[in-house]
Motif scaffolding. Structure first.
Motif, short mmCIF file in Angstrom:
data_model
loop_
_atom_site.label_atom_id
_atom_site.label_comp_id
_atom_site.label_asym_id
_atom_site.label_seq_id
_atom_site.Cartn_x
_atom_site.Cartn_y
_atom_site.Cartn_z
N SER A 1 2.60 -9.86 -14.64
CA SER A 1 2.33 -11.25 -14.30
C SER A 1 0.83 -11.48 -14.48
CB SER A 1 2.77 -11.57 -12.88
OG SER A 1 2.06 -10.77 -11.95
N HIS A 2 0.41 -12.69 -14.27
CA HIS A 2 -1.01 -13.02 -14.39
C HIS A 2 -1.45 -13.73 -13.13
CE1 HIS A 2 0.21 -12.34 -18.54
NE2 HIS A 2 -1.04 -11.95 -18.72
N GLY A 3 -2.60 -13.32 -12.62
CA GLY A 3 -3.15 -13.92 -11.42
C GLY A 3 -3.73 -15.30 -11.71
N PRO A 4 -4.21 -15.98 -10.69
CA PRO A 4 -4.78 -17.31 -10.86
C PRO A 4 -5.95 -17.35 -11.86
CG PRO A 4 -4.65 -16.73 -8.53
CD PRO A 4 -4.25 -15.53 -9.32
N ASP A 5 -6.63 -16.22 -12.00
CA ASP A 5 -7.75 -16.15 -12.94
C ASP A 5 -7.30 -15.78 -14.35
OD1 ASP A 5 -7.01 -13.54 -12.46
OD2 ASP A 5 -9.02 -12.84 -11.93
N GLY A 6 -5.99 -15.57 -14.55
CA GLY A 6 -5.46 -15.24 -15.87
C GLY A 6 -5.44 -13.76 -16.17
N GLN A 7 -5.93 -12.94 -15.26
CA GLN A 7 -5.97 -11.50 -15.48
C GLN A 7 -4.57 -10.90 -15.28
OE1 GLN A 7 -8.92 -9.42 -13.24
NE2 GLN A 7 -8.37 -7.44 -14.07
N ALA A 8 -4.21 -9.95 -16.14
CA ALA A 8 -2.90 -9.29 -16.05
C ALA A 8 -2.82 -8.47 -14.78
CB ALA A 8 -2.69 -8.39 -17.26
N GLN A 9 -1.64 -8.50 -14.16
CA GLN A 9 -1.35 -7.71 -12.97
C GLN A 9 0.02 -7.07 -13.16
OE1 GLN A 9 -1.36 -10.65 -9.87
NE2 GLN A 9 -3.57 -10.54 -9.60
N TRP A 10 0.11 -5.78 -12.95
CA TRP A 10 1.37 -5.05 -13.09
C TRP A 10 1.89 -4.76 -11.70
CZ3 TRP A 10 3.23 -4.06 -17.98
CH2 TRP A 10 2.33 -4.29 -19.02
N SER A 11 3.02 -5.33 -11.33
CA SER A 11 3.65 -5.08 -10.03
C SER A 11 4.72 -4.03 -10.23
CB SER A 11 4.29 -6.36 -9.50
OG SER A 11 3.31 -7.36 -9.34
N VAL A 12 4.70 -3.00 -9.38
CA VAL A 12 5.67 -1.93 -9.49
C VAL A 12 6.44 -1.81 -8.18
CG1 VAL A 12 4.31 -0.65 -11.18
CG2 VAL A 12 4.06 -0.11 -8.77
N TYR A 13 7.69 -1.41 -8.29
CA TYR A 13 8.53 -1.16 -7.12
C TYR A 13 9.41 0.04 -7.41
CZ TYR A 13 12.36 -1.60 -3.81
OH TYR A 13 13.30 -1.35 -2.86
N ASP A 14 9.40 0.99 -6.51
CA ASP A 14 10.25 2.18 -6.63
C ASP A 14 11.34 2.09 -5.57
OD1 ASP A 14 11.43 4.65 -6.79
OD2 ASP A 14 9.60 5.80 -6.49
N PRO A 15 12.59 1.78 -5.99
CA PRO A 15 13.66 1.60 -5.01
C PRO A 15 14.04 2.87 -4.25
CG PRO A 15 14.52 1.42 -7.23
CD PRO A 15 13.05 1.54 -7.36
N THR A 16 13.75 4.03 -4.80
CA THR A 16 14.11 5.27 -4.11
C THR A 16 13.21 5.53 -2.91
OG1 THR A 16 12.76 6.60 -5.60
CG2 THR A 16 15.09 6.35 -6.16
N SER A 17 11.94 5.11 -2.98
CA SER A 17 11.01 5.35 -1.88
C SER A 17 10.60 4.07 -1.16
CB SER A 17 9.75 6.05 -2.40
OG SER A 17 9.02 5.17 -3.24
N GLY A 18 10.84 2.92 -1.79
CA GLY A 18 10.40 1.65 -1.21
C GLY A 18 8.94 1.34 -1.51
N TYR A 19 8.31 2.16 -2.35
CA TYR A 19 6.90 1.99 -2.69
C TYR A 19 6.69 0.74 -3.54
CZ TYR A 19 2.36 3.03 -4.86
OH TYR A 19 1.08 2.96 -5.30
N ARG A 20 5.70 -0.06 -3.18
CA ARG A 20 5.30 -1.24 -3.95
C ARG A 20 3.79 -1.21 -4.12
NH1 ARG A 20 9.15 -5.46 -3.94
NH2 ARG A 20 10.80 -5.11 -2.44
N ASN A 21 3.35 -1.64 -5.30
CA ASN A 21 1.91 -1.71 -5.54
C ASN A 21 1.66 -2.64 -6.71
OD1 ASN A 21 -0.82 -1.25 -5.30
ND2 ASN A 21 -0.69 0.96 -5.58
N THR A 22 0.42 -3.05 -6.85
CA THR A 22 -0.02 -3.86 -7.98
C THR A 22 -1.17 -3.14 -8.64
OG1 THR A 22 0.63 -5.89 -6.84
CG2 THR A 22 -0.90 -6.11 -8.68
N PHE A 23 -1.08 -3.00 -9.97
CA PHE A 23 -2.13 -2.35 -10.75
C PHE A 23 -2.75 -3.36 -11.69
CE2 PHE A 23 0.92 1.08 -9.76
CZ PHE A 23 0.07 1.95 -9.09
N MET A 24 -3.98 -3.12 -12.07
CA MET A 24 -4.70 -4.05 -12.92
C MET A 24 -4.69 -3.65 -14.39
SD MET A 24 -5.22 -6.11 -10.59
CE MET A 24 -6.16 -7.40 -11.34
#
Length: 89
Positions: free
Chosen positions: A52-75
């Motif tokens: 996805s892209h943030g309000p400033d237009g910069q790319a953001q990668w959102s990840v979700y691991d259903p086995t552990s419930g881990y969520r994070n956003t990488f740039m």
């Protein structure tokens, strides 16, 4: 909870920002629907990665691991690849 309900619960549907045209809102709705259907058709164990892209237009990668419930956003895509490599070690 059945598989369909879990997948529906894990999807986040966000309303379109109010400054968008009708065409942009329709595209966003179909994109969200497509992502939902793709998640429905894939394994529960596979990580979910969304660009996805943030309000400033910069790319953001959102990840979700259903086995552990881990969520994070990488740039960067490279950060996502490192996370994936470490996930399978």
């Amino acid at each position: 909870m059945n598989t369909f309900a879990k997948r529906f619960q894990n999807n986040t549907f966000r309303p379109a920002p109010s400054g968008q045209s009708l065409g942009d809102r329709i595209r966003a709705a179909f994109s969200g629907l497509g992502e939902f259907l793709l998640n429905l058709a894939t394994s529960d164990q596979e990580p979910k990665i969304r660009l996805s892209h943030g309000p400033d237009g910069q790319a953001q990668w959102s990840v979700y691991d259903p086995t552990s419930g881990y969520r994070n956003t990488f740039m960067s895509e490279n950060e996502v690849r490192i996370w994936l490599d470490n996930r399978y070690r």
